[in-house]
Design a protein around this motif. Structure first.
Motif, short mmCIF file in Angstrom:
data_model
loop_
_atom_site.label_atom_id
_atom_site.label_comp_id
_atom_site.label_asym_id
_atom_site.label_seq_id
_atom_site.Cartn_x
_atom_site.Cartn_y
_atom_site.Cartn_z
N LEU A 245 -35.32 -45.63 -37.78
CA LEU A 245 -35.37 -46.33 -36.51
C LEU A 245 -34.08 -46.12 -35.70
O LEU A 245 -34.13 -45.98 -34.47
CB LEU A 245 -35.61 -47.83 -36.74
CG LEU A 245 -36.98 -48.20 -37.34
CD1 LEU A 245 -37.05 -49.70 -37.61
CD2 LEU A 245 -38.12 -47.76 -36.43
N GLU B 187 -33.79 -44.62 -32.00
CA GLU B 187 -33.13 -45.41 -30.96
C GLU B 187 -32.01 -44.61 -30.30
O GLU B 187 -31.86 -44.62 -29.06
CB GLU B 187 -32.57 -46.69 -31.55
CG GLU B 187 -32.01 -47.66 -30.51
CD GLU B 187 -31.60 -48.99 -31.11
OE1 GLU B 187 -31.62 -50.00 -30.39
OE2 GLU B 187 -31.25 -49.02 -32.32
N GLU C 24 -41.13 -54.45 -39.26
CA GLU C 24 -40.39 -53.74 -40.31
C GLU C 24 -41.12 -53.85 -41.65
O GLU C 24 -41.24 -52.86 -42.38
CB GLU C 24 -38.98 -54.34 -40.41
CG GLU C 24 -38.06 -53.59 -41.36
CD GLU C 24 -36.66 -54.17 -41.36
OE1 GLU C 24 -36.41 -55.12 -42.14
OE2 GLU C 24 -35.81 -53.69 -40.58
N ILE D 173 -37.11 -45.26 -28.93
CA ILE D 173 -37.41 -46.69 -29.04
C ILE D 173 -36.16 -47.49 -28.71
O ILE D 173 -35.06 -46.94 -28.61
CB ILE D 173 -37.88 -47.07 -30.47
CG1 ILE D 173 -36.73 -46.85 -31.47
CG2 ILE D 173 -39.14 -46.32 -30.86
CD1 ILE D 173 -36.99 -47.43 -32.86
N ARG D 174 -36.34 -48.78 -28.53
CA ARG D 174 -35.23 -49.71 -28.51
C ARG D 174 -35.59 -50.83 -29.48
O ARG D 174 -36.78 -51.17 -29.63
CB ARG D 174 -34.96 -50.27 -27.11
CG ARG D 174 -36.12 -50.99 -26.47
CD ARG D 174 -35.81 -51.38 -25.03
NE ARG D 174 -36.97 -51.99 -24.36
CZ ARG D 174 -37.27 -53.27 -24.40
NH1 ARG D 174 -36.47 -54.11 -25.05
NH2 ARG D 174 -38.33 -53.74 -23.77
N VAL D 175 -34.60 -51.34 -30.16
CA VAL D 175 -34.87 -52.38 -31.16
C VAL D 175 -34.40 -53.71 -30.60
O VAL D 175 -33.22 -53.91 -30.34
CB VAL D 175 -34.15 -52.07 -32.49
CG1 VAL D 175 -34.42 -53.18 -33.51
CG2 VAL D 175 -34.63 -50.73 -33.05
N ARG E 292 -34.68 -48.27 -41.67
CA ARG E 292 -33.73 -48.57 -40.60
C ARG E 292 -32.98 -47.31 -40.15
O ARG E 292 -32.63 -47.17 -38.99
CB ARG E 292 -32.77 -49.66 -41.04
CG ARG E 292 -33.46 -51.03 -41.09
CD ARG E 292 -32.51 -52.16 -41.43
NE ARG E 292 -33.17 -53.46 -41.34
CZ ARG E 292 -32.60 -54.62 -41.63
NH1 ARG E 292 -31.33 -54.64 -42.03
NH2 ARG E 292 -33.29 -55.75 -41.52
N PRO F 21 -39.01 -52.95 -33.16
CA PRO F 21 -38.98 -51.70 -32.41
C PRO F 21 -39.99 -51.68 -31.27
O PRO F 21 -41.15 -52.07 -31.44
CB PRO F 21 -39.33 -50.64 -33.47
CG PRO F 21 -40.10 -51.38 -34.51
CD PRO F 21 -39.55 -52.78 -34.53
#
Length: 260
Positions: free
Chosen positions: A68, A72, A50, A77-79, A65, A87
């Motif tokens: 992101l 997501e 980040e 992506i997955r965080v 964020r 990420p």
């Protein structure tokens, strides 16, 4: 008094400008996607931290964020939480597209029957293309899904999982990734189980027989046979929903039913 157009009265039509004022967070999300595709980052690859992203994109934590979260939500992506988290590249699939479609379909007031009609048009042609393409690996996948359906004939959930495999493999065997993704998404939306549609043993047996007919034609390279077998299957599906679940057939699609 307004002068008449010189071209005989026809008013010139201009294509509307599709560009809209862009939010900074969306621009950042697009740049992250560019990184993923340009650098061929595989699913599971960890992206920059980040802090590094904030420095690179010259933005604040809140804006980053937001970008992101957008990625997501769309399966890009997955965080991962925790000190070693961050990420991570994911792989959007038909479930993600179905969720996006579900949102737009609800806003457009699109009824369930419109999606059934779309499948009636598209799937027979894809079955014919699958027969022409003769992709041995995908034909084996189609055949194996039928073996699975036969084995789980008395188990509705596992039977339907194999049914999903059949339609996904059949669309993929046509050789067009866009159609494969679209058909698989439409299939997920028209599954109907979240709306109360059920598939008792007699119906499961009928579905199995229909799939066997489609598979046999594809295996034999019989494009016309595959087309008609799939067309019959889609028509039977429509009749089943109309007769047994008429309220579902007429009901507008709701986003929460597609992406609960």
């Amino acid at each position: 008094m307004v002068a008449e157009p010189a071209n005989g009265g026809r008013v010139a039509r201009r294509r509307p400008d599709a560009r809209r004022p862009q939010k900074v967070s969306l621009a950042i999300a697009q740049r992250i996607v560019d990184d993923i595709t340009d650098d061929h980052l595989a699913p599971g690859t960890k992206l920059a931290s980040e802090r590094d992203m904030m420095a690179r994109f010259e933005t604040g934590r809140g804006t980053l964020r937001e970008a992101l979260r957008f990625l997501e939500m769309n399966g890009v992506i997955r965080v991962k939480a925790g000190p070693q988290g961050g990420p991570i590249v994911s792989e959007p699939d038909a479930h993600d597209l179905a969720g996006v479609l579900g949102l737009f379909l609800q806003l457009k007031g699109m009824p369930f029957k419109a999606l059934v009609a779309a499948r009636e048009v598209l799937e027979p042609e894809l079955a014919a293309q699958a027969a022409e393409a003769a992709d041995a690996k995908l034909i084996a996948e189609i055949s194996d899904s039928i073996d699975g359906m036969r084995e789980f004939l008395d188990d509705e959930q596992n039977f339907l999982a194999e049914n999903d495999r059949f339609h996904a493999a059949g669309a993929a065997a046509a050789g067009n990734e866009l159609f494969a993704l679209l058909i698989t998404s439409l299939h997920l939306i028209t599954d109907g189980m979240p709306l109360g549609v059920s598939y008792p043993p007699p119906r499961r047996k009928a579905v199995l027989q229909a799939h066997e007919a489609v598979c046999d034609a594809i295996k034999n390279g019989d494009a016309e046979g595959a087309r008609w077998a799939m067309r019959r299957h889609m028509r039977e599906f429509r009749r089943y929903i109309v007769e047994k679940f008429p309220m579902v057939y007429e009901r507008p699609v709701r986003w929460r039913d597609v992406a609960p």
